[in-house]
Design a protein around this motif. Structure first.
Motif, short mmCIF file in Angstrom:
data_model
loop_
_atom_site.label_atom_id
_atom_site.label_comp_id
_atom_site.label_asym_id
_atom_site.label_seq_id
_atom_site.Cartn_x
_atom_site.Cartn_y
_atom_site.Cartn_z
N CYS A 106 0.74 -1.25 0.14
CA CYS A 106 -0.15 0.12 0.02
C CYS A 106 0.82 1.18 -0.08
CB CYS A 106 -0.97 0.18 1.18
SG CYS A 106 -2.10 1.46 1.27
N GLY A 107 0.66 2.23 -0.84
CA GLY A 107 1.27 3.42 -0.91
C GLY A 107 0.77 4.36 -1.88
N PHE A 108 1.38 4.95 -3.05
CA PHE A 108 0.98 5.90 -4.01
C PHE A 108 1.70 5.56 -5.10
CE2 PHE A 108 0.97 7.42 0.37
CZ PHE A 108 -0.19 8.06 0.65
N GLY A 109 0.76 5.86 -6.25
CA GLY A 109 1.13 5.71 -7.66
C GLY A 109 1.58 6.96 -8.22
N ALA A 110 2.74 7.30 -8.78
CA ALA A 110 3.12 8.53 -9.42
C ALA A 110 2.78 8.73 -10.97
CB ALA A 110 4.42 8.78 -9.42
N TYR A 111 1.74 7.77 -11.31
CA TYR A 111 1.61 7.61 -12.92
C TYR A 111 0.15 7.94 -13.11
CZ TYR A 111 1.44 2.84 -11.07
OH TYR A 111 1.00 1.57 -10.12
N PHE A 112 -0.65 8.52 -12.25
CA PHE A 112 -2.28 8.74 -12.32
C PHE A 112 -2.33 10.17 -12.97
CE2 PHE A 112 -2.15 4.84 -9.84
CZ PHE A 112 -3.01 4.25 -10.67
N ARG A 113 -1.77 11.19 -12.11
CA ARG A 113 -1.74 12.58 -12.58
C ARG A 113 -0.44 13.07 -12.21
NH1 ARG A 113 -5.95 16.09 -8.73
NH2 ARG A 113 -4.15 16.91 -7.85
N GLU A 114 0.00 13.93 -13.09
CA GLU A 114 1.19 14.52 -13.01
C GLU A 114 1.53 15.45 -11.84
OE1 GLU A 114 4.15 17.37 -15.83
OE2 GLU A 114 1.81 16.99 -16.77
N GLY A 115 2.63 15.26 -11.31
CA GLY A 115 2.86 15.78 -10.03
C GLY A 115 2.00 15.44 -8.67
N ASP B 18 10.17 2.51 -9.06
CA ASP B 18 9.87 3.53 -8.34
C ASP B 18 8.64 4.39 -8.69
OD1 ASP B 18 10.96 4.75 -10.36
OD2 ASP B 18 12.99 5.38 -9.60
N ARG B 19 8.00 4.27 -9.75
CA ARG B 19 6.72 4.82 -9.85
C ARG B 19 5.69 4.71 -9.07
NH1 ARG B 19 8.66 2.63 -14.71
NH2 ARG B 19 9.19 3.89 -16.26
N PHE B 20 5.93 3.80 -8.26
CA PHE B 20 5.17 3.09 -6.99
C PHE B 20 5.84 3.36 -5.63
CE2 PHE B 20 3.43 0.65 -3.66
CZ PHE B 20 2.14 1.16 -3.86
N VAL B 21 5.52 4.51 -4.84
CA VAL B 21 6.11 4.86 -3.54
C VAL B 21 5.53 4.13 -2.64
CG1 VAL B 21 7.13 6.42 -2.11
CG2 VAL B 21 6.75 6.77 -4.63
N ALA C 1 7.20 7.14 1.18
CA ALA C 1 6.54 8.33 0.91
C ALA C 1 6.81 9.17 2.27
CB ALA C 1 5.25 8.26 1.03
N MET C 2 6.63 8.58 3.47
CA MET C 2 6.88 9.46 4.87
C MET C 2 8.24 10.05 4.79
SD MET C 2 5.16 10.45 7.50
CE MET C 2 3.85 9.72 7.94
N ARG C 3 9.08 9.13 4.59
CA ARG C 3 10.55 9.52 4.74
C ARG C 3 10.95 10.46 3.52
NH1 ARG C 3 10.87 3.82 5.08
NH2 ARG C 3 11.56 3.59 2.83
N GLY D 57 12.00 16.52 0.70
CA GLY D 57 12.15 16.27 -0.70
C GLY D 57 10.94 16.38 -1.49
N VAL D 58 9.66 16.14 -0.81
CA VAL D 58 8.18 16.13 -1.80
C VAL D 58 7.20 16.76 -0.56
CG1 VAL D 58 6.73 15.08 -2.68
CG2 VAL D 58 9.07 14.28 -2.94
N ASP D 59 6.53 17.51 -1.07
CA ASP D 59 5.37 18.10 -0.06
C ASP D 59 4.45 17.09 0.05
OD1 ASP D 59 2.83 19.66 0.53
OD2 ASP D 59 4.07 21.57 -0.06
N ALA D 60 3.96 17.08 1.30
CA ALA D 60 3.07 15.95 1.66
C ALA D 60 1.61 16.31 1.20
CB ALA D 60 2.74 16.04 3.35
N SER D 61 1.42 17.47 0.61
CA SER D 61 0.03 17.46 0.10
C SER D 61 0.11 17.04 -1.27
CB SER D 61 -0.22 19.07 -0.17
OG SER D 61 0.58 19.78 -0.98
N ARG D 62 0.91 16.28 -1.89
CA ARG D 62 0.82 15.69 -3.06
C ARG D 62 0.65 14.27 -3.02
NH1 ARG D 62 6.52 17.30 -5.84
NH2 ARG D 62 5.59 15.61 -7.43
N PHE D 63 0.33 13.71 -1.67
CA PHE D 63 0.02 12.33 -1.54
C PHE D 63 -1.38 12.43 -1.11
CE2 PHE D 63 4.57 12.52 -1.10
CZ PHE D 63 5.22 11.50 -1.80
N GLY D 64 -2.11 11.67 -1.77
CA GLY D 64 -3.71 11.50 -1.42
C GLY D 64 -4.42 10.93 -2.40
#
Length: 235
Positions: A106-115, A157-160, A165-167, A173-180
């Motif tokens: 379980c985590g986050f995919g970076a390939y659904f919406r840019e940024g 690494d397209r999936f985090v 993600a927390m690290r 390195g990344v704004d938390a608001s971009r994960f959701g």
């Protein structure tokens, strides 16, 4: 959650590799948020199957809707509604039934919406040489809509994973608001922490539903701080 129950004989006749299994599932399941893309309107009753937890119960629902063998692709309106977690746990169950080491992540995919890093689940499986992460949900329809141009059996690494993600956020390195979850335009550290809990449970063999633990704002501070610490060990 990832046993095949009474479907062992039927599953044994299916392909035993990730790509083959994903192709089978594309003809059996439909993601509730993507139904419109297939010309399907899901009723409230149709969506009840999204709440099924064990893989064998999802397979039961497939046969209840259409009793033909699993390798017969159903028309979109005859597929069982689920989500990324459903595609993942059934894939894990089928891979394990064929002797392939596999687990849900379980985590986050970076390939659904840019940024954006989308709340998501994938399969982590061993191909005999190394662990790979594969996305069992995305088929040709979704792939075209998303502009997928890489191998979905090895998203890399397209999936985090949630711990990473927390690290990343802690390191600045990344704004938390971009994960959701983009469908409701919500993101933040609470979303990451909730997925840390889900990922840790999945690694322990308890693949909970997305709403079985905290989701979005509302995690008690002491729980959030503990999950933040535990994220350090989730790889």
């Amino acid at each position: 959650m990832t046993g095949v129950g009474g479907h062992a004989d039927a599953v044994a006749r299916l392909p035993g590799d990730f790509t083959g299994i994903a192709a089978i599932l594309h003809g059996l399941l439909i993601h509730e948020f993507w139904a419109d893309a297939y010309g399907v309107t899901l009723s409230d009753a149709d969506r009840e199957t999204v709440h099924l937890r064990p893989a064998d119960k999802i397979l039961d629902a497939v046969l209840a809707k259409d009793p033909r063998p699993f390798d017969v692709a159903r028309e979109p309106e005859q597929r069982v509604a689920t989500n990324c977690r459903g595609f993942t746990v059934v894939s894990v169950a089928l891979l394990r039934a064929h002797g392939v080491p596999a687990r849900a992540r379980c985590g986050f995919g970076a390939y659904f919406r840019e940024g954006w890093f989308e709340d998501h689940w994938v399969v982590e499986y061993h191909d005999g040489e190394r662990w790979r992460r594969g996305d069992a949900q995305i088929d040709g329809v979704q792939g075209k809509a998303l502009g997928i141009d890489f191998d979905l059996s090895d998203v890399g690494d397209r999936f985090v994973v949630a711990g990473e993600a927390m690290r990343l956020v802690k390191a600045g390195g990344v704004d938390a608001s971009r994960f959701g979850l983009s469908t409701i335009n919500e993101g933040g550290e609470d979303w990451i922490a909730g997925n840390v809990a889900r990922d840790e449970l999945a690694l322990a063999g308890v693949e909970v539903l997305p709403w079985d633990t905290w989701e979005g704002p509302g995690i008690p501070e002491e729980v959030f701080n503990e999950l933040r610490k535990r994220s350090e060990v989730l790889r």
